[in-house]
Design a protein around this motif. Structure first.
Motif, PDB file in Angstrom:
ATOM      1  N   PHE A 103     -10.790  -1.345   6.937  1.00 61.28           N
ATOM      2  CA  PHE A 103      -9.721  -2.094   7.593  1.00 61.28           C
ATOM      3  C   PHE A 103      -8.671  -2.548   6.590  1.00 61.28           C
ATOM      4  O   PHE A 103      -7.461  -2.454   6.830  1.00 61.28           O
ATOM      5  CB  PHE A 103     -10.298  -3.295   8.335  1.00 61.28           C
ATOM      6  N   GLU A 104      -9.124  -3.031   5.451  1.00 57.11           N
ATOM      7  CA  GLU A 104      -8.189  -3.516   4.437  1.00 57.11           C
ATOM      8  C   GLU A 104      -7.314  -2.383   3.901  1.00 57.11           C
ATOM      9  O   GLU A 104      -6.166  -2.614   3.512  1.00 57.11           O
ATOM     10  CB  GLU A 104      -8.975  -4.173   3.304  1.00 57.11           C
ATOM     11  N   ASN A 105      -7.846  -1.165   3.873  1.00 54.04           N
ATOM     12  CA  ASN A 105      -7.116  -0.024   3.317  1.00 54.04           C
ATOM     13  C   ASN A 105      -6.657   0.959   4.394  1.00 54.04           C
ATOM     14  O   ASN A 105      -6.396   2.119   4.106  1.00 54.04           O
ATOM     15  CB  ASN A 105      -8.004   0.716   2.313  1.00 54.04           C
ATOM     16  N   ARG A 106      -6.509   0.471   5.623  1.00 51.87           N
ATOM     17  CA  ARG A 106      -6.275   1.355   6.756  1.00 51.87           C
ATOM     18  C   ARG A 106      -4.951   2.114   6.675  1.00 51.87           C
ATOM     19  O   ARG A 106      -4.840   3.222   7.213  1.00 51.87           O
ATOM     20  CB  ARG A 106      -6.357   0.570   8.070  1.00 51.87           C
ATOM     21  N   TYR A 107      -3.960   1.535   6.018  1.00 51.13           N
ATOM     22  CA  TYR A 107      -2.660   2.206   5.975  1.00 51.13           C
ATOM     23  C   TYR A 107      -2.638   3.357   4.968  1.00 51.13           C
ATOM     24  O   TYR A 107      -1.662   4.092   4.903  1.00 51.13           O
ATOM     25  CB  TYR A 107      -1.552   1.194   5.662  1.00 51.13           C
ATOM     26  N   ILE A 108      -3.712   3.509   4.231  1.00 55.14           N
ATOM     27  CA  ILE A 108      -3.831   4.619   3.289  1.00 55.14           C
ATOM     28  C   ILE A 108      -4.996   5.532   3.644  1.00 55.14           C
ATOM     29  O   ILE A 108      -4.881   6.759   3.577  1.00 55.14           O
ATOM     30  CB  ILE A 108      -4.019   4.085   1.851  1.00 55.14           C
ATOM     31  N   ASP A 109      -6.129   4.934   4.048  1.00 50.80           N
ATOM     32  CA  ASP A 109      -7.364   5.702   4.204  1.00 50.80           C
ATOM     33  C   ASP A 109      -7.644   6.193   5.615  1.00 50.80           C
ATOM     34  O   ASP A 109      -8.491   7.084   5.793  1.00 50.80           O
ATOM     35  CB  ASP A 109      -8.560   4.859   3.732  1.00 50.80           C
ATOM     36  N   GLU A 112      -6.008   9.245  10.492  1.00 53.91           N
ATOM     37  CA  GLU A 112      -4.824   9.438  11.330  1.00 53.91           C
ATOM     38  C   GLU A 112      -3.554   9.427  10.487  1.00 53.91           C
ATOM     39  O   GLU A 112      -2.595  10.163  10.759  1.00 53.91           O
ATOM     40  CB  GLU A 112      -4.754   8.363  12.403  1.00 53.91           C
ATOM     41  N   VAL A 113      -3.513   8.577   9.468  1.00 54.52           N
ATOM     42  CA  VAL A 113      -2.347   8.485   8.599  1.00 54.52           C
ATOM     43  C   VAL A 113      -2.052   9.833   7.947  1.00 54.52           C
ATOM     44  O   VAL A 113      -0.902  10.203   7.732  1.00 54.52           O
ATOM     45  CB  VAL A 113      -2.573   7.394   7.526  1.00 54.52           C
ATOM     46  N   LYS A 114      -3.115  10.585   7.665  1.00 57.07           N
ATOM     47  CA  LYS A 114      -2.978  11.863   6.971  1.00 57.07           C
ATOM     48  C   LYS A 114      -2.897  13.047   7.936  1.00 57.07           C
ATOM     49  O   LYS A 114      -2.901  14.193   7.515  1.00 57.07           O
ATOM     50  CB  LYS A 114      -4.162  12.041   6.030  1.00 57.07           C
ATOM     51  N   SER A 259       3.247  13.488   6.752  1.00 54.51           N
ATOM     52  CA  SER A 259       2.192  12.967   5.890  1.00 54.51           C
ATOM     53  C   SER A 259       2.166  13.653   4.529  1.00 54.51           C
ATOM     54  O   SER A 259       1.262  13.409   3.736  1.00 54.51           O
ATOM     55  CB  SER A 259       0.820  13.159   6.560  1.00 54.51           C
ATOM     56  N   GLU A 260       3.144  14.514   4.280  1.00 48.57           N
ATOM     57  CA  GLU A 260       3.104  15.308   3.056  1.00 48.57           C
ATOM     58  C   GLU A 260       3.099  14.442   1.792  1.00 48.57           C
ATOM     59  O   GLU A 260       2.423  14.765   0.816  1.00 48.57           O
ATOM     60  CB  GLU A 260       4.280  16.282   3.027  1.00 48.57           C
ATOM     61  N   GLY A 261       3.835  13.345   1.826  1.00 52.39           N
ATOM     62  CA  GLY A 261       3.869  12.482   0.655  1.00 52.39           C
ATOM     63  C   GLY A 261       2.497  11.925   0.329  1.00 52.39           C
ATOM     64  O   GLY A 261       2.063  11.927  -0.828  1.00 52.39           O
ATOM     65  N   ILE A 262       1.798  11.426   1.369  1.00 49.44           N
ATOM     66  CA  ILE A 262       0.469  10.856   1.168  1.00 49.44           C
ATOM     67  C   ILE A 262      -0.520  11.936   0.720  1.00 49.44           C
ATOM     68  O   ILE A 262      -1.378  11.705  -0.136  1.00 49.44           O
ATOM     69  CB  ILE A 262      -0.021  10.190   2.463  1.00 49.44           C
ATOM     70  N   LEU A 263      -0.385  13.128   1.291  1.00 49.77           N
ATOM     71  CA  LEU A 263      -1.349  14.192   1.022  1.00 49.77           C
ATOM     72  C   LEU A 263      -1.133  14.880  -0.319  1.00 49.77           C
ATOM     73  O   LEU A 263      -2.108  15.215  -1.013  1.00 49.77           O
ATOM     74  CB  LEU A 263      -1.284  15.235   2.142  1.00 49.77           C
ATOM     75  N   TYR A 264       0.144  15.092  -0.683  1.00 49.17           N
ATOM     76  CA  TYR A 264       0.401  16.025  -1.778  1.00 49.17           C
ATOM     77  C   TYR A 264       1.196  15.456  -2.953  1.00 49.17           C
ATOM     78  O   TYR A 264       1.339  16.147  -3.969  1.00 49.17           O
ATOM     79  CB  TYR A 264       1.169  17.246  -1.238  1.00 49.17           C
ATOM     80  N   ASP A 265       1.708  14.244  -2.865  1.00 46.56           N
ATOM     81  CA  ASP A 265       2.527  13.733  -3.960  1.00 46.56           C
ATOM     82  C   ASP A 265       1.768  13.708  -5.292  1.00 46.56           C
ATOM     83  O   ASP A 265       2.363  13.923  -6.356  1.00 46.56           O
ATOM     84  CB  ASP A 265       3.046  12.325  -3.637  1.00 46.56           C
ATOM     85  N   HIS A 266       0.476  13.465  -5.230  1.00 44.05           N
ATOM     86  CA  HIS A 266      -0.288  13.399  -6.475  1.00 44.05           C
ATOM     87  C   HIS A 266      -0.444  14.771  -7.137  1.00 44.05           C
ATOM     88  O   HIS A 266      -0.844  14.873  -8.302  1.00 44.05           O
ATOM     89  CB  HIS A 266      -1.675  12.790  -6.221  1.00 44.05           C
TER      90      HIS A 266
END
Length: 273
Positions: A103-109, A112-114, A259-266
């Motif tokens: 829950f605390e990390n829901r906006y990253i983990d 659905e976000v990805k 979601s490309e930024g979250i998935l692939y920026d690294h």
């Protein structure tokens, strides 16, 4: 006829007329409200359906909560009534702690976000319509989010295990009277149940029940079993409603591009001096 007898018969006659009209109306109503049947006599579930409610945010009772401050009300979660029977999810102690971290990390983990496939039963109560396509030996369910879909195998006397674990698992179904019962397993253990961080492992087994309530409503029930995460089985329950628009469709939500930024920026090569 004396006045006393006339006084008794007049209201009695009026009552009989009312009863007769009501009986005629009741007799005519079932034919109009009968759930449609397929060629083999089973309920015909073909159509586009959708859940209404706030289970998408949290499957348990929940107050309104804030999201990231830069998103204001758009990022907030509305209050809502839960769909979990008894409103209790029987987590093992370690799993409850993990749920809180989720829950605390829901906006990253949150998967659905990805734009990962939502899994079962979450796909059912996402805020998008889905389509049931009912055949003789197979039933297919098509969801708009992330191109998710699943095939319910109705023609397997001895259900086969999934050849490989996946987001949507493998589903086998049967009819119990007018209720479609679906056993789903073979999940990869990465899906969540909602944005609140409720989750299960790859040992998850879901038993779904689709029971007709009226031509335009089903009662959906999902019993959750996962001995790795929960201390006992538990159930969620909600109605599903048929979309009645003349040209209702399930539109593909191709969300991966968002979601490309979250998935692939690294993975991107960093500029060098």
């Amino acid at each position: 006829m004396n006045n006393a007898l006339h006084g008794v018969l007049r209201p009695l006659g009026a009552a009989l007329v009312v009863v007769s009209l009501a009986a005629g109306h009741a007799a005519a109503q079932p034919a109009d409200r009968e759930f449609p049947r397929a060629w083999d006599g089973d309920p015909d579930l073909n159509g586009i359906w959708q859940a209404l409610g706030t289970a998408h945010w949290d499957i348990q009772d929940h107050p309104a909560s804030a999201g990231p401050s830069e998103f204001g009300a758009i990022g907030a979660a509305p209050p809502g009534q839960g769909i979990v029977a008894g409103n209790e999810i029987p987590y093992q102690p370690w799993a409850l702690e993990q749920k809180q971290r989720n829950f605390e990390n829901r906006y990253i983990d949150d998967p659905e976000v990805k734009c990962y496939m939502p899994g079962v039963p979450r796909a059912t109560y996402l805020p998008y319509p889905f389509q049931i396509i009912q055949g003789t030996g197979k039933i297919m369910i098509v969801y708009g989010f992330a191109d998710a879909n699943r095939t319910i195998h109705m023609d397997k006397a001895n259900p086969e295990p999934a050849p490989i674990d996946s987001w949507m698992g493998r589903s086998h179904g049967r009819w119990e009277g007018d209720t479609l019962v679906v056993e789903a397993a073979g999940f990869n253990g990465q899906a969540w149940f909602d944005r609140a961080g409720n989750f299960a492992s790859d040992a998850l087994r879901v038993t779904e029940r689709y029971r007709p309530l009226s031509p335009d409503a089903l009662m959906y029930e999902a019993t959750i079993e996962d001995p790795n995460v929960f201390t006992r089985p538990w159930t969620m329950r909600m109605p599903l409603y048929r979309r009645l628009e003349e040209h209702a469709q399930v539109l593909e939500f191709e969300c991966v591009e968002f979601s490309e930024g979250i998935l692939y920026d690294h993975l991107r090569r960093q500029a060098t001096q």
